[in-house]
Every structure is written in structure tokens, then in C-alpha cells.
Design a protein around this motif. Structure first.
Motif, mmCIF file in Angstrom:
data_model
loop_
_atom_site.group_PDB
_atom_site.id
_atom_site.type_symbol
_atom_site.label_atom_id
_atom_site.label_comp_id
_atom_site.label_asym_id
_atom_site.label_seq_id
_atom_site.Cartn_x
_atom_site.Cartn_y
_atom_site.Cartn_z
ATOM 1 N N SER A 1 -1.733 -8.722 6.676
ATOM 2 C CA SER A 1 -0.588 -7.830 6.881
ATOM 3 C C SER A 1 0.366 -8.369 7.940
ATOM 4 O O SER A 1 1.565 -8.076 7.910
ATOM 5 N N LEU B 1 3.616 -2.583 4.867
ATOM 6 C CA LEU B 1 2.211 -2.796 4.517
ATOM 7 C C LEU B 1 1.284 -2.819 5.733
ATOM 8 O O LEU B 1 0.075 -2.633 5.600
ATOM 9 N N THR B 2 1.841 -3.068 6.898
ATOM 10 C CA THR B 2 1.004 -3.173 8.102
ATOM 11 C C THR B 2 0.439 -1.831 8.542
ATOM 12 O O THR B 2 -0.560 -1.795 9.274
ATOM 13 N N GLN C 1 -8.768 -4.194 3.407
ATOM 14 C CA GLN C 1 -8.991 -2.970 2.649
ATOM 15 C C GLN C 1 -10.455 -2.776 2.257
ATOM 16 O O GLN C 1 -10.812 -1.733 1.719
ATOM 17 N N TRP D 1 -1.437 4.167 -0.911
ATOM 18 C CA TRP D 1 -0.035 3.853 -0.645
ATOM 19 C C TRP D 1 0.233 2.352 -0.746
ATOM 20 O O TRP D 1 1.311 1.937 -1.177
ATOM 21 N N THR D 2 -0.738 1.539 -0.339
ATOM 22 C CA THR D 2 -0.523 0.095 -0.420
ATOM 23 C C THR D 2 -0.378 -0.363 -1.872
ATOM 24 O O THR D 2 0.404 -1.263 -2.176
ATOM 25 N N LEU E 1 0.040 1.156 6.369
ATOM 26 C CA LEU E 1 -0.390 2.094 5.332
ATOM 27 C C LEU E 1 -1.731 1.691 4.737
ATOM 28 O O LEU E 1 -2.117 0.529 4.774
ATOM 29 N N ARG E 2 -2.416 2.673 4.178
ATOM 30 C CA ARG E 2 -3.719 2.459 3.553
ATOM 31 C C ARG E 2 -3.654 2.875 2.078
ATOM 32 O O ARG E 2 -2.699 3.516 1.653
ATOM 33 N N PRO E 3 -4.688 2.513 1.280
ATOM 34 C CA PRO E 3 -4.708 2.946 -0.123
ATOM 35 C C PRO E 3 -4.649 4.469 -0.200
ATOM 36 O O PRO E 3 -5.200 5.145 0.678
ATOM 37 N N LEU F 1 3.078 0.360 -2.867
ATOM 38 C CA LEU F 1 4.018 -0.609 -2.283
ATOM 39 C C LEU F 1 3.991 -1.935 -3.032
ATOM 40 O O LEU F 1 5.034 -2.587 -3.194
#
Length: 401
Positions: free
Chosen positions: A371, A300-301, A248, A307-308, A303-305, A311
Motif C-alpha cells: 500500500s 488503498l492505504t 489482507q 472496500w479495497t 481501507l479494508r475489504p 477500489l
């Protein structure tokens, strides 16, 4: 179901509030210091270039000590005054963190943090086993679901505070500062427990061990569920810092947000069981929680912030909901006089599974994305659900042991 979630001690309701408030204050303060210790250690190792392998090694050392200490802590909690054990453990954790802060100014970071993990983890296990074994006595006739929910809500609120505090303390400051500040919370926790007046559970040593009859099929399943939930939390701990730092491209503050999101979700999970515990059987609820955890880890593999972060909040929610449910079930099925040893057995199994994850993470190191580990463990959870469902048609909820 009512006989599963209530333990009556035949006492009045007088003088309950003071022990309860002191216990909750101690739980809150210790949670801030404990979670802060692990957050600070993990981030310092990553920031100093030791990466996922360094964090995995640190947590593996802590887990090995926990594996050895869990049965011993369980026996001690059943044979001695649990409040005194907890006070002693808090003071010991206070001393270890102060010593760590001083040593970090002069010695190698990795060596000091790993050495401190040995001492801290042993004291930590004694503290947690004795503290959580006191819950049925503190409840003193109250509903165990409500009592455990209150304790774990306060604990996760402390974890949330630790995440926010550690993020600020770690941002471009000396690594000794967070350990010094957080150590004071253990001292306050010991003071809260020391002011409590609680009758010891029992010093009867005639019960030498948990009988095989008590570890029936449903309790073996419960131990497996706890182990899987515990390992999912371990995975977040060992991979969370690298996930933010490597994938990230975040900072210590971003890592604090991730930990805060986990804790915020856990706060809700700690109390929601009160609403849903009668909606489905215990076994079905545990399978559902494991399945949802698997799906979130696998998501999690891709999605990006931000959204992470959401999660991770969901993961915290699922973890603590499952944790409270497991604790209530264990306390309702095992005698209070054997509860320490039962928790010792359950935690030892969980730590053994966590050690396997640490070993894989340490061996693979930074050759795989964090991830990827999340996705792989999600697959393991789905397979485990199928295995746990074998023979699930047998009655799962008996009366108290």
C-alpha cells in the motif's frame, strides 16, 4: 471531432461480420490465456515464498524483453501480414506455456517462470502489436471509438474469465495445471485468426520510420499518458498478490476476486468512452483520469475489504477508459501504415517507466508495505498531471496525420 474518430477505407459493408467475429473470438480467448499466465505466475511465486521481490523480478524480466521487442514488433507489424504474425505468436505462446507446465514438475519454480517470461513476453508483444494494429482495418469505416471499445470490452471480459479461472485452478492444485489449461486458449485463438480472410494492410517498405513531424507535442503528451496508465496497471500486477497475501491475509481465491474486480471495472471502462468522448477534450479527459487514479491508489492505504475490492474495480474502470481513449487518439492521428511502429514507440516508453517501478520494488522488497507503493505512485501521478498541463492551452486535436 468526427475526423478524429473515423477512418474510411472506401469499402462496402459486405463481408465484415465474419472477420469481426473471428477477431473478437481470438481476442477473447487470447486474453483469458495471457492474463491467466501472469496471474498464475505471480501467485505461485508468492505462495512459494519469493514475495514481492520475486514477482517484481519476474515482471521486470518480462518488461525488459517487451522493451526490446516493442520496436521490432512494430516494424514487423507494418511490413508483414499482421494476421499471420498474430497466428504465429499465438502458436508460440501455446508452446511456451505447455513447456512451462512440464518443466514446473521437475525444476525450480522461480527459474522456470523467469525463463518462460523471456520467451512468452517476446511472443506476447508481437501478438499484441499486430492484433491492435489490425483494429482500423477490421473496423473498415466504422467509428473507431465503437470499434476499440468492442475490442477492449471483449479483452477485459477475457481477463475477468482468466481471474476467476486462475483462482480456481491455483487453489491447492499442482502449479502445472493452470498453465496446461490456459495454453489451450492460445490454440483456439490461433484457429480463429487462421480462419479469417483479411487483406494485408501494406507491404510497402519505403516508409522507413515515423517522421519527427508526426511526433508532435500532443502525441508526446499522449505517449506520457499511456506510460502512466500502463505503469499504474503494472503496479497492481506486481503488488496485487502481495497486497492480498501480506496485508489482507487472503488466499488465492481472494486474489482471484481482486483480479476479477479489476476486470469487471475494466469492462465498464471499455464502453463508457462512447458516452463521454464528446463531453470534454481529449487532453482534459486524460488529466481527469490520471487524477482519479492517483486518488484511488492513495485511498488503498487506509481501507479494508470489501472496500479495497471496490477500489480495484474503480482502478480497472479508469485504466481501461484511459486505454481505449489513448488507442483511439493514436489510431486517428497516425497513418494505418505506420501504426505498428507508433505503437512500438509508445509501448517502449511505457515499459521503460514500468521497469523503473520494478527496479524499486525489487530493491525494496518486503521492507515496505504494498500500500505504500500505491500511495507513492499516486503522488507521482499528481505531480505528472501538473507537468502535462504545461502548455496545454495549445490546440490538442488536429486532423488526421
Amino acid at each position: 471531432m468526427s475526423n478524429l474518430v473515423r477512418i474510411h477505407h472506401g469499402k462496402g459493408r459486405a463481408d465484415r461480420s465474419n472477420p469481426c467475429l473471428g477477431f473478437l473470438a481470438s481476442t477473447l480467448s487470447a486474453a483469458v490465456a495471457r492474463n491467466g499466465y501472469y496471474i498464475a505466475s505471480a501467485w505461485i511465486l508468492v505462495e512459494r515464498g519469493y514475495g514481492t521481490a520475486g514477482v517484481a523480478t519476474f515482471l521486470a524480466i518480462a518488461s525488459i524483453v517487451e522493451f526490446i521487442a516493442s520496436p521490432l514488433a512494430g516494424v514487423a507489424a507494418d511490413r508483414f501480414d499482421r494476421r499471420c504474425l498474430n497466428v504465429t505468436a499465438d502458436l508460440s505462446r501455446f508452446a511456451v506455456m505447455l513447456a512451462t507446465a512440464c518443466a514446473l514438475l521437475y525444476m525450480d519454480v522461480f527459474l522456470i517462470i523467469c525463463l518462460s517470461a523471456v520467451l512468452f513476453s517476446f511472443c506476447d508483444r508481437v501478438a499484441l502489436t499486430s492484433s491492435q494494429s489490425m483494429i482500423p482495418v477490421i473496423a473498415d469505416g466504422r467509428d473507431l471509438v465503437a470499434s476499440n471499445s468492442a475490442v477492449f470490452f471483449v479483452m477485459q471480459f477475457g481477463n475477468l474469465g482468466a481471474a476467476l479461472l486462475a483462482g480456481l485452478l491455483l487453489h491447492e492444485r499442482s502449479p502445472a495445471l493452470p498453465f496446461t489449461v490456459l495454453a489451450a486458449f492460445f490454440l483456439f485463438s490461433a484457429g480463429c485468426l487462421g480462419s479469417m480472410r483479411l487483406k494485408p494492410v501494406s507491404r510497402d517498405v519505403r516508409i522507413a520510420k515515423i517522421s519527427a513531424a508526426q511526433i508532435d507535442l500532443s502525441l508526446r503528451r499522449l505517449i506520457v499518458v499511456y506510460a502512466l496508465l500502463y505503469t499504474s496497471a503494472v503496479l497492481v500486477s506486481v503488488m496485487g498478490s502481495s497486497f492480498i497475501f501480506q496485508e489482507q491475509k487472503g488466499t488465492a481465491v481472494d486474489f482471484g476476486y481482486l483480479e476479477a474486480a479489476w476486470s469487471a471495472g475494466s469492462l465498464i471502462g471499455a464502453v463508457i468512452l462512447i458516452r463521454i468522448e464528446r463531453a470534454m477534450s481529449t487532453h482534459a479527459r486524460h488529466l481527469m483520469l490520471l487524477g482519479l487514479t492517483a486518488l484511488v491508489l492513495m485511498a488503498l492505504t487506509s481501507l479494508r475489504p470489501p472496500w479495497t475490492v471496490i477500489l480495484f474495480a474503480v482502478l480497472g474502470f479508469l485504466y481501461n477508459l484511459g486505454r481505449v481513449s489513448v488507442e483511439v487518439t493514436l489510431q486517428s492521428r497516425v497513418s494505418v501504415y505506420l501504426l505498428g511502429r507508433a505503437k512500438g514507440v509508445m509501448h517502449s516508453v511505457a515499459v521503460a517507466l514500468g521497469l523503473l517501478v520494478f527496479g524499486i520494488a525489487a530493491a525494496v522488497g518486503d521492507r515496505a508495505f504494498p500500500s505504500t507503493f500505491f500511495f507513492s505512485f499516486g503522488v507521482v501521478l499528481l505531480i505528472s498531471i501538473l507537468c502535462l498541463n504545461v502548455g496545454a492551452g495549445q490546440p490538442q486535436e488536429k486532423g488526421e496525420s
